[in-house]
Design an enzyme around this catalytic site. Structure first.
Site, PDB file in Angstrom:
ATOM      1  N   ALA A 120      -0.504  -1.491   0.749  1.00 40.05           N
ATOM      2  CA  ALA A 120       0.372  -1.822  -0.379  1.00 40.05           C
ATOM      3  C   ALA A 120       1.626  -0.949  -0.329  1.00 40.05           C
ATOM      4  O   ALA A 120       1.568   0.202   0.075  1.00 40.05           O
ATOM      5  CB  ALA A 120      -0.352  -1.616  -1.707  1.00 40.05           C
ATOM      6  N   TYR A 168      11.204   6.585   0.142  1.00 40.03           N
ATOM      7  CA  TYR A 168      10.318   5.696   0.910  1.00 40.03           C
ATOM      8  C   TYR A 168       9.906   6.383   2.212  1.00 40.03           C
ATOM      9  O   TYR A 168       8.720   6.479   2.539  1.00 40.03           O
ATOM     10  CB  TYR A 168      11.037   4.370   1.206  1.00 40.03           C
ATOM     11  N   ALA A 216      10.002   9.533   2.927  1.00 43.02           N
ATOM     12  CA  ALA A 216       9.202  10.731   2.630  1.00 43.02           C
ATOM     13  C   ALA A 216       7.756  10.349   2.330  1.00 43.02           C
ATOM     14  O   ALA A 216       6.821  11.025   2.770  1.00 43.02           O
ATOM     15  CB  ALA A 216       9.816  11.477   1.448  1.00 43.02           C
ATOM     16  N   SER A 217       7.550   9.243   1.595  1.00 45.63           N
ATOM     17  CA  SER A 217       6.181   8.829   1.263  1.00 45.63           C
ATOM     18  C   SER A 217       5.415   8.484   2.535  1.00 45.63           C
ATOM     19  O   SER A 217       4.222   8.764   2.655  1.00 45.63           O
ATOM     20  CB  SER A 217       6.190   7.628   0.300  1.00 45.63           C
ATOM     21  N   LYS A 218       6.115   7.911   3.509  1.00 48.11           N
ATOM     22  CA  LYS A 218       5.455   7.506   4.757  1.00 48.11           C
ATOM     23  C   LYS A 218       5.179   8.720   5.647  1.00 48.11           C
ATOM     24  O   LYS A 218       4.152   8.785   6.324  1.00 48.11           O
ATOM     25  CB  LYS A 218       6.324   6.481   5.496  1.00 48.11           C
ATOM     26  N   ASP A 259      -4.097  -2.552  -9.338  1.00 50.95           N
ATOM     27  CA  ASP A 259      -2.903  -1.763  -9.064  1.00 50.95           C
ATOM     28  C   ASP A 259      -3.359  -0.483  -8.366  1.00 50.95           C
ATOM     29  O   ASP A 259      -4.057   0.342  -8.962  1.00 50.95           O
ATOM     30  CB  ASP A 259      -2.213  -1.449 -10.402  1.00 50.95           C
ATOM     31  N   SER A 268       5.068   3.831   8.683  1.00 51.15           N
ATOM     32  CA  SER A 268       6.283   3.116   9.039  1.00 51.15           C
ATOM     33  C   SER A 268       7.049   3.987  10.016  1.00 51.15           C
ATOM     34  O   SER A 268       6.886   5.206  10.021  1.00 51.15           O
ATOM     35  CB  SER A 268       7.131   2.881   7.794  1.00 51.15           C
TER      36      SER A 268
HETATM   37  C1  LIG Z   1      -0.204  -3.943   9.326  1.00 53.88           C
HETATM   38  C2  LIG Z   1       0.524  -3.813   8.067  1.00 53.88           C
HETATM   39  O1  LIG Z   1      -0.033  -3.820   7.011  1.00 53.88           O
HETATM   40  N1  LIG Z   1       1.823  -3.717   8.171  1.00 53.88           N
HETATM   41  C3  LIG Z   1       2.704  -3.649   7.061  1.00 53.88           C
HETATM   42  C4  LIG Z   1       3.928  -4.520   7.266  1.00 53.88           C
HETATM   43  O2  LIG Z   1       3.567  -5.853   7.205  1.00 53.88           O
HETATM   44  C5  LIG Z   1       4.945  -4.334   6.236  1.00 53.88           C
HETATM   45  O3  LIG Z   1       6.096  -5.092   6.522  1.00 53.88           O
HETATM   46  C6  LIG Z   1       5.296  -2.904   6.160  1.00 53.88           C
HETATM   47  C7  LIG Z   1       6.320  -2.676   5.059  1.00 53.88           C
HETATM   48  O4  LIG Z   1       6.801  -1.373   5.068  1.00 53.88           O
HETATM   49  O5  LIG Z   1       4.119  -2.176   5.880  1.00 53.88           O
HETATM   50  C8  LIG Z   1       3.109  -2.238   6.874  1.00 53.88           C
HETATM   51  O6  LIG Z   1       4.014  -2.329   5.997  1.00 53.88           O
HETATM   52  C9  LIG Z   1       3.224  -2.375   4.751  1.00 53.88           C
HETATM   53  C10 LIG Z   1       3.279  -3.779   4.105  1.00 53.88           C
HETATM   54  O7  LIG Z   1       4.613  -4.158   3.775  1.00 53.88           O
HETATM   55  P1  LIG Z   1       5.200  -5.633   3.797  1.00 53.88           P
HETATM   56  O8  LIG Z   1       4.118  -6.571   4.176  1.00 53.88           O
HETATM   57  O9  LIG Z   1       6.453  -5.616   4.535  1.00 53.88           O
HETATM   58  O10 LIG Z   1       5.608  -5.724   2.261  1.00 53.88           O
HETATM   59  P2  LIG Z   1       5.422  -6.878   1.177  1.00 53.88           P
HETATM   60  O11 LIG Z   1       5.499  -8.226   1.783  1.00 53.88           O
HETATM   61  O12 LIG Z   1       6.393  -6.501   0.102  1.00 53.88           O
HETATM   62  O13 LIG Z   1       3.956  -6.624   0.672  1.00 53.88           O
HETATM   63  C11 LIG Z   1       3.625  -5.524  -0.143  1.00 53.88           C
HETATM   64  C12 LIG Z   1       2.253  -5.755  -0.727  1.00 53.88           C
HETATM   65  O14 LIG Z   1       1.893  -4.625  -1.530  1.00 53.88           O
HETATM   66  C13 LIG Z   1       1.385  -5.087  -2.763  1.00 53.88           C
HETATM   67  N2  LIG Z   1       1.592  -4.091  -3.807  1.00 53.88           N
HETATM   68  C14 LIG Z   1       2.760  -3.542  -4.210  1.00 53.88           C
HETATM   69  N3  LIG Z   1       2.555  -2.677  -5.225  1.00 53.88           N
HETATM   70  C15 LIG Z   1       1.224  -2.668  -5.457  1.00 53.88           C
HETATM   71  C16 LIG Z   1       0.608  -3.572  -4.561  1.00 53.88           C
HETATM   72  N4  LIG Z   1      -0.713  -3.776  -4.556  1.00 53.88           N
HETATM   73  C17 LIG Z   1      -1.449  -3.103  -5.463  1.00 53.88           C
HETATM   74  N5  LIG Z   1      -0.935  -2.221  -6.343  1.00 53.88           N
HETATM   75  C18 LIG Z   1       0.391  -1.988  -6.383  1.00 53.88           C
HETATM   76  N6  LIG Z   1       0.883  -1.119  -7.278  1.00 53.88           N
HETATM   77  C19 LIG Z   1       2.123  -6.372  -3.017  1.00 53.88           C
HETATM   78  O15 LIG Z   1       1.359  -7.208  -3.830  1.00 53.88           O
HETATM   79  P3  LIG Z   1       1.546  -7.398  -5.426  1.00 53.88           P
HETATM   80  O16 LIG Z   1       0.872  -8.718  -5.668  1.00 53.88           O
HETATM   81  O17 LIG Z   1       0.782  -6.270  -6.024  1.00 53.88           O
HETATM   82  O18 LIG Z   1       3.016  -7.368  -5.722  1.00 53.88           O
HETATM   83  C20 LIG Z   1       2.214  -6.971  -1.624  1.00 53.88           C
HETATM   84  O19 LIG Z   1       1.054  -7.690  -1.300  1.00 53.88           O
HETATM   85  C21 LIG Z   1       3.813  -1.266   3.923  1.00 53.88           C
HETATM   86  O20 LIG Z   1       2.993  -0.129   3.964  1.00 53.88           O
HETATM   87  C22 LIG Z   1       5.141  -0.958   4.576  1.00 53.88           C
HETATM   88  O21 LIG Z   1       5.561   0.354   4.317  1.00 53.88           O
HETATM   89  C23 LIG Z   1       4.884  -1.196   6.040  1.00 53.88           C
HETATM   90  N7  LIG Z   1       6.146  -1.428   6.816  1.00 53.88           N
HETATM   91  C24 LIG Z   1       6.668  -0.423   7.486  1.00 53.88           C
HETATM   92  C25 LIG Z   1       7.848  -0.577   8.190  1.00 53.88           C
HETATM   93  C26 LIG Z   1       8.492  -1.794   8.219  1.00 53.88           C
HETATM   94  C27 LIG Z   1       7.985  -2.861   7.526  1.00 53.88           C
HETATM   95  C28 LIG Z   1       8.707  -4.176   7.565  1.00 53.88           C
HETATM   96  N8  LIG Z   1       8.240  -5.216   6.913  1.00 53.88           N
HETATM   97  O22 LIG Z   1       9.743  -4.259   8.225  1.00 53.88           O
HETATM   98  C29 LIG Z   1       6.810  -2.658   6.817  1.00 53.88           C
END
Ligand SMILES: [C]C(=O)[N][C]1[C]([O])[C]([O])[C]([C][O])O[C]1O1[C]([C]OP(=O)([O-])OP([O])(=O)O[C][C]2O[C](N3[C]=NC4=C3N=[C]N=C4[N])[C](OP([O])([O])=O)[C]2[O])[C]([O])[C]([O])[C]1[N+]1=[C][C]=[C]C(C([N])=O)=[C]1
Ligand SMILES: *[C@@H]1O[C@H](CO)[C@@H](O)[C@H](O)[C@H]1NC(C)=O
Length: 316
Positions: free
Chosen positions: A133, A197, A199-201, A105, A184
Site C-alpha cells: 500500500a 516519499y 524517505a519513507s522508502k 486502512d 522503490s
Molecule cells: C510489486 C509491487 O507491489 N509494486 C508496487 C508498484 O506497483 C507500484 O507502482 C509502486 C508505487 O510506488 O509500489 C510498488 O509500488 C507500490 C504500489 O504502488 P502503485 O501500484 O503504483 O500505486 P497505486 O496504484 O496508487 O496503488 C496503491 C494501493 O495502496 C492502497 N492504499 C493506499 N492507502 C492505503 C491503502 N491501502 C490500505 N490502507 C491505506 N491507508 C490503495 O488502495 P485504496 O483502495 O486503499 O485507495 C491502492 O490499492 C508502492 O509501495 C509504491 O511505493 C511502489 N512503487 C515504487 C516505485 C515506482 C512505482 C511506480 N508505479 O512507478 C511504484
C-alpha cells in the site's frame, strides 16, 4: 601520538578495499550457484496463503493476478471495497481457489491486527505477506501548507508495512514464510517534490534489511524496488500541498520520454523473484545503472536533477 584515533581512517578503508578485491570473485561464484539452484526449485504456490496490501489497483492488483495464476489462496487489503471485489473476482477466474476481501486502512494498527487474525482464522495459515500500500507526494517540501500533511505518507508507506508485519511474524515463522515489501528506487534516488516519499522508502529498506537478520532462517524477506511502472501512482495520484490526494495530470506530461514498464511485466518478474527467494529485485532492471551512478558519481546525478527540477512547473 594524540592523533592515534585517526589511524583507522587510513587503515580501515585500505583493508576493506583489499578484502573486497580478494573476496569478490568467490562471493560471485557462490551467489551465481545459489541463484541457479533457487531458479531450478522455486517455491510452489499451490495452496499457499498470500496477503496483499494495496491490492485495489496498480502493482498490488496485478500481484494478486500473478499469485492467482500460481494457485495461491489470496487475501486482498485496501480501503476501496468495490475495487477489491472486482480484483477478487478476476483473481478467482485466473485460478485462485479462495479469495478473501478485507477493506482496511493499513495506517491503523487495530485494523492491521484484525485482518491478520481474520486471515489465520479463515485459512489456518499465512505464507506470504506482501506490503504494497502506498501514498505518493508531488509537492515541494516548503510548499506544503502544513508540515503535518506529510505524516500520513509515513503512516501509510512506513507504519502501514510495519504494523501488518508485526502481527504476521508468528504465523510466518510457523509456515517458514516470506515477507515481500514494496520499496522503490526512490529510496536511494534523489527525489525533488517527493522528499518524504523517498524517505519513507529508504526507512523501509533499512528496517527490512535488519529484520531479515532477526528472522533468519525461518522467514525470508524480499525487497522490491520498482522504477516507473504503470499504476494510479504513476498517473500522478499524490498528496498535494494542501494535504489532499489528487491526480495531477502534469506529472505524466513531465515524464514524457521515460519508458514506464507495464504492470504485468513488473509483477510477473516480482512473483518469480519471490518464489525463487531473491533478497532484492529492481524492476525494470536498467534502474541498476542509475544506482551505480549514485554510488560512484553522486554529483552527476545531483546536477541532472537540478537541471530537470528548474524546468518543472510548480505543482499545486
Ligand atoms: C510489486 C509491487 O507491489 N509494486 C508496487 C508498484 O506497483 C507500484 O507502482 C509502486 C508505487 O510506488 O509500489 C510498488 O509500488 C507500490 C504500489 O504502488 P502503485 O501500484 O503504483 O500505486 P497505486 O496504484 O496508487 O496503488 C496503491 C494501493 O495502496 C492502497 N492504499 C493506499 N492507502 C492505503 C491503502 N491501502 C490500505 N490502507 C491505506 N491507508 C490503495 O488502495 P485504496 O483502495 O486503499 O485507495 C491502492 O490499492 C508502492 O509501495 C509504491 O511505493 C511502489 N512503487 C515504487 C516505485 C515506482 C512505482 C511506480 N508505479 O512507478 C511504484
Ligand atoms: C497543522 O495541522 C494540524 C493537524 O492536522 C493542526 O493541529 C495544526 O494546528 C496545523 N498547524 C497549522 C500551523 O496550521
Amino acid at each position: 601520538m594524540k592523533q592515534i584515533h585517526k589511524l583507522p581512517n587510513l587503515v580501515l578503508p585500505a583493508i576493506t578495499a583489499l578484502g573486497i578485491c580478494l573476496m569478490l570473485p568467490l562471493l560471485y561464484v557462490i551467489k551465481f550457484t545459489d541463484f541457479i539452484l533457487r531458479s531450478l526449485f522455486p517455491e510452489n504456490m499451490k495452496g499457499k496463503v498470500v496477503v496483499i496490501t494495496g491490492a485495489s489497483s496498480g502493482i498490488g492488483e496485478h500481484l494478486a493476478y500473478e499469485y492467482a495464476k500460481k494457485g495461491a489462496h489470496l487475501t486482498l487489503i485496501a480501503r476501496r471495497k468495490e475495487s477489491l471485489k472486482e480484483v477478487a473476482e478476476k483473481a478467482g477466474q485466473l485460478g485462485s481457489p479462495d479469495v478473501l476481501v478485507i477493506p482496511a486502512d493499513v495506517s491503523k494498527v487495530d485494523q492491521c491486527k484484525q485482518f491478520i487474525d481474520e486471515v489465520v482464522d479463515h485459512f489456518g495459515q499465512l505464507d506470504h505477506l506482501v506490503c504494497n500500500a502506498v501514498m505518493g507526494i508531488l509537492c515541494a517540501f516548503e510548499d506544503a501548507t502544513n508540515v503535518t500533511n506529510f505524516e500520513q505518507v509515513m503512516d501509510v508507506n512506513f507504519w502501514g508495512s510495519i504494523y501488518p508485519t508485526y502481527f504476521a511474524i508468528p504465523h510466518l515463522k510457523r509456515s517458514r514464510g516470506k515477507i515481500v515489501v514494496n520499496a522503490s528506487v526512490a529510496a536511494w534516488m534523489i527525489n525533488p517534490k517527493c522528499t518524504v516519499y523517498g524517505a519513507s522508502k529508504a526507512a523501509l529498506i533499512n528496517f527490512y534489511d535488519s529484520l531479515r537478520v532477526e528472522l533468519a532462517p525461518k522467514v525470508s524477506v524480499t525487497i522490491i524496488s520498482p522504477g516507473y511502472v504503470e499504476s494510479e501512482l504513476s498517473q500522478g495520484k499524490a498528496l498535494t500541498k494542501q494535504g489532499a490526494i489528487e491526480v495531477d495530470p502534469r506529472f505524466r506530461k513531465m515524464m514524457q520520454g521515460i519508458p514506464f514498464e507495464s504492470t504485468e511485466d513488473c509483477t510477473k518478474a516480482v512473483v518469480a523473484a519471490v518464489c525463487r527467494g531473491d533478497k532484492y529485485i529492481t524492476e525494470p532492471w536498467w534502474y541498476n545503472a542509475f544506482y551505480l551512478l549514485k554510488i560512484l558519481c553522486p554529483e552527476v546525478m545531483e546536477w541532472g536533477f537540478r537541471l530537470s527540477n528548474s524546468n518543472k512547473p510548480r505543482t499545486s
